[in-house]
Design an enzyme around this catalytic site. Structure first.
Site, mmCIF file in Angstrom:
data_model
loop_
_atom_site.group_PDB
_atom_site.id
_atom_site.type_symbol
_atom_site.label_atom_id
_atom_site.label_comp_id
_atom_site.label_asym_id
_atom_site.label_seq_id
_atom_site.Cartn_x
_atom_site.Cartn_y
_atom_site.Cartn_z
ATOM 1 N N ASP A 12 30.042 25.328 40.110
ATOM 2 C CA ASP A 12 30.184 26.334 40.328
ATOM 3 C C ASP A 12 30.001 27.414 39.006
ATOM 4 O O ASP A 12 31.290 26.926 38.415
ATOM 5 C CB ASP A 12 30.884 26.892 41.104
ATOM 6 C CG ASP A 12 30.530 28.090 41.464
ATOM 7 O OD1 ASP A 12 29.604 28.885 41.230
ATOM 8 O OD2 ASP A 12 32.297 29.217 41.570
ATOM 9 N N GLU A 71 24.730 24.826 41.823
ATOM 10 C CA GLU A 71 24.680 25.811 42.448
ATOM 11 C C GLU A 71 23.289 27.205 41.427
ATOM 12 O O GLU A 71 23.297 26.935 40.316
ATOM 13 C CB GLU A 71 25.298 26.957 42.959
ATOM 14 C CG GLU A 71 26.368 26.493 43.807
ATOM 15 C CD GLU A 71 26.960 27.877 44.759
ATOM 16 O OE1 GLU A 71 27.497 29.212 44.346
ATOM 17 O OE2 GLU A 71 27.996 27.647 45.548
ATOM 18 N N ASP A 143 36.946 28.553 42.380
ATOM 19 C CA ASP A 143 35.599 27.510 41.882
ATOM 20 C C ASP A 143 35.538 26.766 41.932
ATOM 21 O O ASP A 143 34.826 26.525 42.353
ATOM 22 C CB ASP A 143 35.499 28.342 40.186
ATOM 23 C CG ASP A 143 35.963 30.088 39.707
ATOM 24 O OD1 ASP A 143 34.787 30.661 40.759
ATOM 25 O OD2 ASP A 143 36.702 30.373 39.383
#
Length: 173
Positions: A12, A71, A143
């Site tokens: 992330d 991502e 996270d």
């Protein structure tokens, strides 16, 4: 035929905190290996990017992932934030490329849809599902949970035998 186990590094990306999580794909359920957050709030500018890059290289060297699931950046209202995030994401991708780790990209909506069942799920829902899917005794930090969700999303797509080129283009299934 027994499918080979693969280590999936989920990421992330972030310019202040970058989450990471590693799962090992399994025949039935993925196994949790490690997760955490690379914190760079105390650094500025290029020092942040350097620290993110070095930390990601250490993680890759230590855990030898077979693939990175990261991502994709979504469009921010603030262009400066998008550029800063893009720089952090760039050094993460560079670390993977320098270590010959293949990279798969997923939108936040793809990840949330796969893990929670709805593409606009709240962070708390993602944390809850990651904890349950990996049978963790504690809820992972936000996270780290997002990174683990990305790794789990890739594991799910691969377990379905979906073509990687379709996934990277964001094809809906």
């Amino acid at each position: 035929m027994q499918q080979a186990r693969k280590r999936i590094l989920g990421v992330d990306p972030g310019s202040r905190r970058a989450g990471f999580g590693i799962v090992e794909s399994g025949r039935f359920n993925p196994n949790y290996l490690i997760s955490g957050v690379i914190r760079v709030e105390k650094y500025s500018g290029a020092e942040r990017l350097k620290h993110i890059y070095q930390s990601m290289c250490q993680i890759i060297e230590q855990y030898q992932p077979d693939v990175m699931a990261i991502e994709k950046v979504f469009v921010y209202k603030n262009p400066k934030s998008a550029i800063t995030l893009g720089q952090a994401r760039g050094v993460i991708l560079c670390a993977a490329a320098m270590h010959d780790v293949p990279i798969m990209e997923y939108t936040p909506t793809q990840v949330k849809s796969t893990i929670v069942g709805k593409g606009h799920a709240a962070k708390a829902q993602v944390q809850f599902m990651v904890q349950n899917l990996l049978k963790l005794t504690e809820m992972p930090q936000e996270d780290a949970a997002d990174a683990l969700a990305c790794a789990l999303c890739h594991d799910r797509y691969m377990s379905l035998g979906l073509d990687a080129s379709l996934i990277s283009r964001g094809t809906k299934f």
